[in-house]
Enzyme design. Structure first.
Site, short mmCIF file in Angstrom:
data_model
loop_
_atom_site.label_atom_id
_atom_site.label_comp_id
_atom_site.label_asym_id
_atom_site.label_seq_id
_atom_site.Cartn_x
_atom_site.Cartn_y
_atom_site.Cartn_z
N ASN A 36 0.83 -1.20 0.00
CA ASN A 36 0.00 0.00 0.00
C ASN A 36 0.88 1.26 0.00
O ASN A 36 2.03 1.20 -0.41
CB ASN A 36 -1.01 -0.01 1.15
CG ASN A 36 -2.35 0.61 0.75
OD1 ASN A 36 -2.40 1.72 0.25
ND2 ASN A 36 -3.42 -0.12 0.97
N ARG A 37 0.37 2.38 0.48
CA ARG A 37 1.02 3.67 0.26
C ARG A 37 1.71 4.21 1.52
O ARG A 37 1.24 4.01 2.64
CB ARG A 37 0.01 4.70 -0.25
CG ARG A 37 -0.48 4.38 -1.66
CD ARG A 37 -1.63 5.27 -2.09
NE ARG A 37 -1.96 5.03 -3.50
CZ ARG A 37 -2.78 4.04 -3.90
NH1 ARG A 37 -3.34 3.23 -3.03
NH2 ARG A 37 -3.01 3.88 -5.20
N HIS A 88 3.40 0.08 -2.73
CA HIS A 88 3.76 -1.34 -2.79
C HIS A 88 5.28 -1.58 -2.80
O HIS A 88 5.78 -2.43 -3.53
CB HIS A 88 3.10 -2.01 -3.97
CG HIS A 88 1.61 -2.08 -3.89
ND1 HIS A 88 0.95 -2.24 -2.70
CD2 HIS A 88 0.66 -1.99 -4.85
CE1 HIS A 88 -0.35 -2.26 -2.93
NE2 HIS A 88 -0.56 -2.10 -4.21
N HIS A 126 -1.70 -9.54 -3.71
CA HIS A 126 -2.45 -8.61 -4.55
C HIS A 126 -3.17 -9.36 -5.68
O HIS A 126 -3.08 -8.99 -6.85
CB HIS A 126 -1.51 -7.55 -5.13
CG HIS A 126 -2.17 -6.26 -5.47
ND1 HIS A 126 -3.09 -6.14 -6.48
CD2 HIS A 126 -2.05 -5.02 -4.92
CE1 HIS A 126 -3.49 -4.88 -6.56
NE2 HIS A 126 -2.87 -4.18 -5.62
N TYR A 172 -6.27 -10.47 -7.97
CA TYR A 172 -7.52 -9.93 -8.48
C TYR A 172 -8.49 -11.09 -8.71
O TYR A 172 -8.26 -11.95 -9.57
CB TYR A 172 -7.31 -9.23 -9.82
CG TYR A 172 -6.62 -7.90 -9.78
CD1 TYR A 172 -7.29 -6.73 -10.15
CD2 TYR A 172 -5.26 -7.80 -9.44
CE1 TYR A 172 -6.64 -5.50 -10.17
CE2 TYR A 172 -4.61 -6.56 -9.46
CZ TYR A 172 -5.30 -5.43 -9.81
OH TYR A 172 -4.66 -4.22 -9.84
N GLN A 228 -7.70 -4.03 2.34
CA GLN A 228 -7.91 -3.07 1.28
C GLN A 228 -8.90 -3.65 0.28
O GLN A 228 -8.64 -4.69 -0.35
CB GLN A 228 -6.60 -2.73 0.57
CG GLN A 228 -6.69 -1.59 -0.43
CD GLN A 228 -6.58 -0.22 0.25
OE1 GLN A 228 -6.27 -0.12 1.44
NE2 GLN A 228 -6.81 0.83 -0.52
N GLU A 253 -7.01 -7.22 0.01
CA GLU A 253 -5.62 -7.30 0.45
C GLU A 253 -5.57 -7.14 1.98
O GLU A 253 -5.62 -6.01 2.48
CB GLU A 253 -4.79 -6.22 -0.23
CG GLU A 253 -4.89 -6.22 -1.74
CD GLU A 253 -4.55 -4.88 -2.34
OE1 GLU A 253 -3.41 -4.39 -2.10
OE2 GLU A 253 -5.41 -4.28 -3.01
#
Length: 414
Positions: free
Chosen positions: A89-90, A115, A188, A190, A293, A320
């Site tokens: 993440n950030r 990331h 991560h 999808y 997330q 996540e």
């Protein structure tokens, strides 16, 4: 729920290897297969390439998004299936201060770090340390001091392993060697439970067992607040279709949910339930981490994927499990700092409908019969993986997921 269900379990990873691979820098694809449940992993980014499972009629589909070839992953900007870190993440402003030192990181996302930086753990070659096709794969990456601006050396391991008939286990572990450092790993992947070529995920129903979110600014950096979701467009406390309140959340979902942790971080707690009606597939997510997330692939833009299929916006969803984003810059968030001598542990889990906790407990107890605790204090090779699984089981004591499991002591001998 259909007659044949999809099931994953990312809960406790145990590498009981009969084949230990030599360290190599080559990129490979490794298939885990048990019955009609198949998972493919590459050691490039410890990435999940595909998950093939049956629907309610027995039809097999790949339910994760990805690229047709490994070259796609090398040029990936959407992190399909990657194991991201050192900090997922950030991180706001691409910097943080720890023990009086300020660390400047690569700014790869609008002036912030995303990331792990320009070359995070999802963009490096991992070493396969153990692989048995119908059982498990364990991968290792040793991150050096100063890598992407982060302090200290860190030894990282992830294990993907089948347990029982239709359960997959993933365990993420990391140990700082010589300096305190932030660590926040995340898978991560999808998901599209209708199959990766089935279109968007807006009709999927989701329940998030999280009463709060961490609001963000226009650059998706948390403000430091923790806000209730009740009555807002972020409220998934009861199951509803993902797209049902998109008008209240312009652009889609990309935010950290604060899980209502029954395990208080020491044990796993249920985080999410996802259902897709046409296929009958259902996914339950469990974790020992405080956040998840929820991301509806808002950044996908005619991405060419497997078989040449074009993934449009909202083609997949990510869940996540993680520590809170930008935790290093918000003292009120749970700390992600791990010191030398400590071990970072991240357990995720998904459970199919109809699998009783007692059945799962039997599966884990069967695993225990293969273990020896004489290796408990050893932190090398296969012994390390055995130790991790054992310690994870220690943490199951009192867990509502395993109500009849009384736990073990470190003196237990099998």
């Amino acid at each position: 729920m259909g007659k044949i269900s999809m099931c994953f379990l990312v809960l406790i990873a145990l590498a009981i290897g009969r084949n230990v691979c030599e360290a190599a820098e080559e990129i490979g694809v490794y298939e885990l297969k048990k019955g009609d449940f198949t998972v493919k992993i590459t050691n490039y980014g410890a990435t999940v390439l595909s998950v093939i499972v049956p629907d309610k009629n027995g039809k097999l589909d790949d339910v994760v998004l990805g690229f047709e070839s490994l070259d796609g992953y090398k040029n990936d900007s959407v992190y399909f299936g990657a194991l991201v870190g050192r900090v997922a993440n950030r991180i706001g402003g691409a910097q943080f201060t720890l023990n009086g030192n300020t660390y400047q990181l690569p700014a790869n996302d609008h002036g912030n770090t995303l990331h792990g930086g320009t070359k995070g753990f999802g963009d490096v070659i991992w070493t396969v340390t153990s692989y048995v096709k119908d059982s498990h794969i364990t991968l290792n990456y040793d991150s050096h001091d100063g890598e992407q601006g982060f302090p200290g050396e860190v030894s990282v391991f992830v294990t993907y392993m089948f347990i029982g008939r239709n359960k997959l286990a993933i365990n993420m572990q990391a140990k700082p060697v010589n300096k305190a450092t932030p660590i926040n790993l995340a898978s991560h992947t999808y998901w599209n439970l209708g199959g990766h070529t089935s279109g968007d995920i807006l009709s999927h129903k989701i329940q998030l067992l999280a009463s709060h979110v961490t609001p963000v600014n226009d650059k998706l950096i948390p403000t430091g607040e923790i806000s209730a979701v009740k009555g807002t467009g972020f409220d998934f406390l009861e199951p509803r279709e993902i797209g049902s309140k998109f008008n209240e959340v312009p652009g889609g979902y990309d935010i950290n949910y604060v899980i209502d942790q029954t395990g208080k971080g020491k044990h796993i707690s249920k985080a999410a339930v996802v259902q897709e009606s046409k296929s009958g597939r259902k996914l339950e997510l469990w974790t020992n981490k405080p956040g998840v997330q929820f991301y509806t692939s808002n950044m996908l833009n005619d991405t060419i994927g497997k078989g040449g299929f074009v993934y449009k916006r909202y083609a997949g969803l990510c869940l996540e499990t993680q520590g809170f984003p930008d935790s290093v810059n918000h003292p009120n968030f749970p700390s992600q700092i791990v010191n030398p001598g400590e071990v970072y542990r991240h357990i995720m889990g998904a459970l199919m409908e109809g699998l009783a906790p007692s059945e799962m407990a039997k599966a884990f107890m069967a695993m225990l019969l293969t273990m020896t605790c004489e290796t408990y204090v050893d932190f090398t090779g296969l012994a390390r993986s055995l130790c991790w699984a054992y310690e994870a089981l220690l943490n199951l004591r009192g867990n509502t997921f395993f109500p009849n499991f009384k736990g073990l002591s470190k003196s237990t001998v099998f």
